[in-house]
Enzyme design. Structure first.
Site, PDB file in Angstrom:
ATOM      1  N   LYS A   1     147.839 -27.918  93.939  1.00 51.70           N
ATOM      2  CA  LYS A   1     148.846 -28.788  93.828  1.00 51.70           C
ATOM      3  C   LYS A   1     148.890 -29.761  92.516  1.00 51.70           C
ATOM      4  O   LYS A   1     147.762 -30.341  92.383  1.00 51.70           O
ATOM      5  CB  LYS A   1     148.902 -29.397  95.213  1.00 51.70           C
ATOM      6  CG  LYS A   1     150.041 -30.525  95.394  1.00 51.70           C
ATOM      7  CD  LYS A   1     151.258 -30.113  96.022  1.00 51.70           C
ATOM      8  CE  LYS A   1     152.722 -30.809  96.036  1.00 51.70           C
ATOM      9  NZ  LYS A   1     153.178 -30.751  94.718  1.00 51.70           N
TER      10      LYS A   1
ATOM     11  N   LYS B   1     142.266 -36.272  93.558  1.00 45.11           N
ATOM     12  CA  LYS B   1     143.219 -37.277  94.357  1.00 45.11           C
ATOM     13  C   LYS B   1     143.316 -36.642  95.927  1.00 45.11           C
ATOM     14  O   LYS B   1     143.411 -37.003  96.793  1.00 45.11           O
ATOM     15  CB  LYS B   1     144.594 -36.992  93.770  1.00 45.11           C
ATOM     16  CG  LYS B   1     144.773 -37.967  92.481  1.00 45.11           C
ATOM     17  CD  LYS B   1     146.165 -38.044  91.790  1.00 45.11           C
ATOM     18  CE  LYS B   1     146.179 -38.279  90.304  1.00 45.11           C
ATOM     19  NZ  LYS B   1     147.478 -38.514  89.887  1.00 45.11           N
TER      20      LYS B   1
ATOM     21  N   LYS C   1     147.620 -28.340  87.589  1.00 45.30           N
ATOM     22  CA  LYS C   1     148.605 -29.089  86.666  1.00 45.30           C
ATOM     23  C   LYS C   1     149.199 -28.185  85.823  1.00 45.30           C
ATOM     24  O   LYS C   1     148.584 -27.222  85.197  1.00 45.30           O
ATOM     25  CB  LYS C   1     147.738 -30.083  85.803  1.00 45.30           C
ATOM     26  CG  LYS C   1     148.472 -31.162  85.346  1.00 45.30           C
ATOM     27  CD  LYS C   1     149.022 -32.205  86.470  1.00 45.30           C
ATOM     28  CE  LYS C   1     149.479 -33.540  85.979  1.00 45.30           C
ATOM     29  NZ  LYS C   1     149.497 -34.603  87.035  1.00 45.30           N
TER      30      LYS C   1
ATOM     31  N   THR D   1     154.644 -42.928  94.218  1.00 43.14           N
ATOM     32  CA  THR D   1     153.444 -43.324  93.286  1.00 43.14           C
ATOM     33  C   THR D   1     153.425 -44.912  93.286  1.00 43.14           C
ATOM     34  O   THR D   1     152.269 -45.325  93.419  1.00 43.14           O
ATOM     35  CB  THR D   1     153.591 -42.541  91.890  1.00 43.14           C
ATOM     36  OG1 THR D   1     153.845 -41.083  92.250  1.00 43.14           O
ATOM     37  CG2 THR D   1     152.152 -43.013  90.940  1.00 43.14           C
TER      38      THR D   1
ATOM     39  N   ASN E   1     158.936 -43.562  85.828  1.00 45.01           N
ATOM     40  CA  ASN E   1     159.062 -43.519  87.231  1.00 45.01           C
ATOM     41  C   ASN E   1     157.885 -44.605  88.039  1.00 45.01           C
ATOM     42  O   ASN E   1     158.425 -45.687  88.750  1.00 45.01           O
ATOM     43  CB  ASN E   1     158.566 -42.081  87.798  1.00 45.01           C
ATOM     44  CG  ASN E   1     158.564 -42.112  89.370  1.00 45.01           C
ATOM     45  OD1 ASN E   1     157.446 -42.486  90.006  1.00 45.01           O
ATOM     46  ND2 ASN E   1     159.568 -41.673  89.782  1.00 45.01           N
TER      47      ASN E   1
END
Ligand code: GLU
Length: 425
Positions: A81, A105, A117, A201, A232
């Site tokens: 992911k 993470k 990624k 985030t 973001n």
């Protein structure tokens, strides 16, 4: 003399090489946990790395061929992911490092995922909506065989957003001949996106800042904060901190920084920024990103790109707390200098894990077809982030190591164990 110079610049290059520095810390973490070298040999490189060429018809009628990548670091724990970035500086090495960070993470916040990624070498700031749609769909066609809701689940990253996720989901659903919302996260709400994903985030970073401030005895209300990057993460974060009573005294974008020791008008800046987070072009007096990082403040949040705090500027950082909202903003030497100076550094793999955590919630909601309220998402995110922060903080204190190494130890353990149980190593 010449040889010496060459040697010096090669270490300098190594310091800036995010894949190299990630491997060094992964190795240290595995050694500290007592794992044999085979585990490191497995985890130092993604298990799968696909490089693709994507032809796109541009608005002027010409065909342009873009290069893209998808790295899948390790799927011992579950499907991989992680986001897809659209940026001119994307490299194969960077995508590999980013996929390792995603594994870490997922381990830190205890999700049933490995890391992945993707990236495409392009400059979306110079592309039309139609061209971006062609590129997004072309990328999905090119990687479709190795991705999917139970294989590898993409998401937004630098310069990609919910519209791009929507195009990608639509393209994948056509290929799959099913509506497949669980193929990708960070979608618009009407297409199965989750409440709270867009600001997740930044929310996770805010929770880490709160926890770090408590440890350092700093009151968030009135604290002077610098936020590098207004995309973001940076923009939502500035808003959350401003609303919590902190004084955001400087922010920046790719072109420069603005500074006001009395605090900036964040609502105005949010209103005026473009979708790539550019806002400093509206101001006559700007300073450089480099100078901004060294301004007097209590809390510094690099929320932009890699290699911003290095051996060169780490001695001049005035903040008491540095919280990494970006991936890889501090080099290994930078980390050592900040830690030796008593600055509390909350590493990227911890601080920015709120995004993938709510992505996980989105995927769970897609799989079960039942959706949660924003309050439910918030509560779950808070619980996970606070628990993970404190586990890492405690590990760092008891082992007398920096927070990055502690985070890597916590993050790497689950995948190492899973790989062992599967009989891989
Ligand atoms: N791109 C984000 C990150 O680096 C989010 C990934 C995701 O939601 O899967 O953590």
């Amino acid at each position: 003399m010449v040889a010496e110079k060459a040697a010096a610049s090669s270490t300098e290059n190594e310091q800036m090489d995010v894949l190299h520095s990630t491997r060094v810390v992964v190795k240290n973490a595995l050694d500290k946990l007592g794992y044999p070298d085979e585990v490191y040999q497995l985890l130092k490189e993604p298990i799968r790395m696909l490089s693709v060429r994507i032809p796109v018809r541009m608005d002027d009628g010409s065909i342009k061929i873009f290069t893209g990548y998808r790295a899948q670091h390790n799927d011992a724990v579950g499907p991989t992911k992680g986001g897809v970035r659209f940026h001119p500086d994307v490299t194969e090495k960077e995508v590999k490092a980013l996929s390792i960070w995603m594994s870490l993470k997922a381990g830190i916040v205890d999700l049933p995922y490995g890391g992945g990624k993707g990236g495409i070498i392009c400059d979306p700031r110079e592309m039309s909506f139609r061209e971006l749609e062609g590129l997004s769909r072309g990328y999905v066609r090119a990687i479709s065989q190795i991705v999917g809701p139970t294989k590898d689940i993409p998401a937004p990253d630098v310069f990609t957003n919910s519209q791009i996720m929507a195009w990608m989901m639509d393209e994948y659903s056509r290929i799959d001949e099913y509506n497949s919302p669980g193929f990708i996260t960070g979608k618009p709400i009407v297409l199965g996106g989750s409440h709270g994903r867009e600001s997740a985030t930044a929310k996770g970073v805010t929770i880490c800042i709160n926890e770090a401030a408590k440890k350092k005895g700093i009151e968030l209300k009135g604290a002077r904060v610098i936020v590098q990057g207004f995309g973001n993460a940076g923009s939502f974060l500035s808003k959350f901190l401003h609303d919590a009573g902190a004084k955001v005294i400087a922010i920046s974008d790719a072109y420069g920084a603005i500074h006001d020791p009395n605090g900036l008008d964040i609502d105005y800046l949010l209103d005026r920024r473009d979708s790539f987070g550019t806002v400093t072009n509206l101001f006559d007096t700007t300073i450089s990103n480099k100078d901004m990082l060294e301004l007097d403040c209590d809390i510094l949040v690099p929320a932009a790109v890699e290699n911003q705090i290095t051996a060169e500027n780490a001695p001049n950082i005035k903040a008491k707390i540095v919280v990494e909202a970006a991936n890889g903003p501090t080099t290994m030497e930078g980390t050592k200098i900040l830690t030796d100076r008593g600055i509390l550094l909350v590493p990227d793999v911890m601080a920015s894990a709120g995004g993938v955590t709510v992505s996980y919630f989105e995927w769970v909601q897609n799989n079960q077809g039942y959706y949660w309220s924003e309050a439910e998402i918030d509560e779950k995110l808070h619980e996970i982030m606070i628990k993970s922060f404190n586990t890492i903080y405690k590990t760092a204190q008891t082992r007398r190591i920096d927070m990055r190494l502690a985070a890597y130890m916590v993050g790497v353990r689950k995948m190492a164990e899973a790989a062992r149980f599967r009989g891989w190593v």
